[in-house]
Design a protein around this motif. Structure first.
Motif, PDB file in Angstrom:
ATOM      1  N   ALA A 137      40.247  45.582  40.231  1.00 57.91           N
ATOM      2  CA  ALA A 137      41.289  44.800  39.559  1.00 57.91           C
ATOM      3  C   ALA A 137      41.088  43.306  39.815  1.00 57.91           C
ATOM      4  O   ALA A 137      41.372  42.480  38.939  1.00 57.91           O
ATOM      5  CB  ALA A 137      42.667  45.238  40.029  1.00 57.91           C
ATOM      6  N   SER A 187      35.087  55.636  32.588  1.00 54.49           N
ATOM      7  CA  SER A 187      35.267  54.202  32.809  1.00 54.49           C
ATOM      8  C   SER A 187      33.992  53.562  33.345  1.00 54.49           C
ATOM      9  O   SER A 187      33.629  52.462  32.951  1.00 54.49           O
ATOM     10  CB  SER A 187      36.425  53.963  33.777  1.00 54.49           C
ATOM     11  N   GLU A 202      41.433  56.111  28.414  1.00 50.13           N
ATOM     12  CA  GLU A 202      42.855  55.769  28.547  1.00 50.13           C
ATOM     13  C   GLU A 202      43.730  57.004  28.364  1.00 50.13           C
ATOM     14  O   GLU A 202      44.712  57.200  29.069  1.00 50.13           O
ATOM     15  CB  GLU A 202      43.234  54.693  27.537  1.00 50.13           C
ATOM     16  N   THR A 222      39.115  41.351  37.306  1.00 54.49           N
ATOM     17  CA  THR A 222      39.659  41.199  35.955  1.00 54.49           C
ATOM     18  C   THR A 222      40.652  40.039  35.915  1.00 54.49           C
ATOM     19  O   THR A 222      40.956  39.429  36.936  1.00 54.49           O
ATOM     20  CB  THR A 222      40.392  42.479  35.514  1.00 54.49           C
ATOM     21  N   ASP A 269      33.905  49.344  32.232  1.00 52.60           N
ATOM     22  CA  ASP A 269      35.165  48.645  31.978  1.00 52.60           C
ATOM     23  C   ASP A 269      35.940  48.555  33.292  1.00 52.60           C
ATOM     24  O   ASP A 269      36.499  49.551  33.768  1.00 52.60           O
ATOM     25  CB  ASP A 269      35.969  49.406  30.923  1.00 52.60           C
ATOM     26  N   THR A 270      35.980  47.360  33.885  1.00 51.74           N
ATOM     27  CA  THR A 270      36.589  47.217  35.211  1.00 51.74           C
ATOM     28  C   THR A 270      38.097  47.485  35.201  1.00 51.74           C
ATOM     29  O   THR A 270      38.630  47.991  36.186  1.00 51.74           O
ATOM     30  CB  THR A 270      36.308  45.822  35.795  1.00 51.74           C
ATOM     31  N   ILE A 271      38.766  47.174  34.111  1.00 52.00           N
ATOM     32  CA  ILE A 271      40.204  47.454  34.043  1.00 52.00           C
ATOM     33  C   ILE A 271      40.443  48.961  34.066  1.00 52.00           C
ATOM     34  O   ILE A 271      41.303  49.458  34.805  1.00 52.00           O
ATOM     35  CB  ILE A 271      40.844  46.815  32.797  1.00 52.00           C
ATOM     36  N   ARG A 300      42.340  51.179  36.929  1.00 53.92           N
ATOM     37  CA  ARG A 300      43.453  52.076  36.582  1.00 53.92           C
ATOM     38  C   ARG A 300      43.167  53.506  37.018  1.00 53.92           C
ATOM     39  O   ARG A 300      44.059  54.213  37.491  1.00 53.92           O
ATOM     40  CB  ARG A 300      43.703  52.055  35.079  1.00 53.92           C
ATOM     41  N   LEU A 336      48.020  44.406  36.581  1.00 52.10           N
ATOM     42  CA  LEU A 336      47.326  45.475  37.288  1.00 52.10           C
ATOM     43  C   LEU A 336      47.199  45.157  38.775  1.00 52.10           C
ATOM     44  O   LEU A 336      47.455  46.005  39.628  1.00 52.10           O
ATOM     45  CB  LEU A 336      45.956  45.715  36.655  1.00 52.10           C
ATOM     46  N   LYS A 337      46.821  43.925  39.080  1.00 53.95           N
ATOM     47  CA  LYS A 337      46.705  43.508  40.481  1.00 53.95           C
ATOM     48  C   LYS A 337      48.047  43.609  41.191  1.00 53.95           C
ATOM     49  O   LYS A 337      48.129  44.096  42.323  1.00 53.95           O
ATOM     50  CB  LYS A 337      46.195  42.062  40.563  1.00 53.95           C
ATOM     51  N   SER A 356      43.694  40.693  34.721  1.00 58.60           N
ATOM     52  CA  SER A 356      44.949  41.417  34.567  1.00 58.60           C
ATOM     53  C   SER A 356      45.820  41.249  35.814  1.00 58.60           C
ATOM     54  O   SER A 356      45.683  41.978  36.795  1.00 58.60           O
ATOM     55  CB  SER A 356      44.684  42.895  34.311  1.00 58.60           C
TER      56      SER A 356
END
Length: 135
Positions: A102, A62, A33, A105, A67-69, A73, A110-111, A107
């Protein structure tokens, strides 16, 4: 005597062999991150090469974390770099890869963000209004 030396060498390698192998440091989500944030900040001050290095490293981390998020990102950050360089086709390619992850997930933010950027690219840069509206 040579057999004893061979035996001793095998025993030593067996016990201490792990110390000679290349060990990679464990990556953390916080580090990935941080690299994405660093890349975003570099884009703002027009340090494109550093931004690209940071975002690709974040992408590697990542994937290591699965971690798909973070993967989405990272792809979105890489796409933003190419968008800032007016390389629209590469930006679209990376935004679509980011959208692929995205979609895996929960989220919605994010999408929505990636869809917004894709739509903007199609409408304003590609002049493909129908495709832009789809996003």
């Amino acid at each position: 005597m040579p057999k004893f030396l061979h035996f001793l060498l095998v025993v030593l390698l067996f016990f201490f062999g792990n110390d000679f192998s290349a060990q990679t440091p464990k990556t953390t989500k916080i580090e990935a991150e941080r690299l994405n944030i660093e890349a975003t900040n570099c884009i703002r001050v027009n340090h494109v090469e550093k931004a690209l290095r940071s975002s690709r490293k974040a992408l590697t981390y990542s994937y290591a974390l699965n971690d798909t998020i973070l993967i989405a990102r990272s792809y979105a950050t890489i796409a933003a770099i190419f968008h800032s360089l007016s390389e629209v086709d590469k930006a679209i390619f990376y935004y679509k890869k980011g959208l692929f992850f995205a979609d895996k997930t929960n989220s919605n933010a994010l999408k929505t963000t990636i869809n917004y950027h894709l739509g903007t690219l199609y409408v304003f840069d590609k002049k493909d209004y129908l495709k832009g509206i789809d996003y």
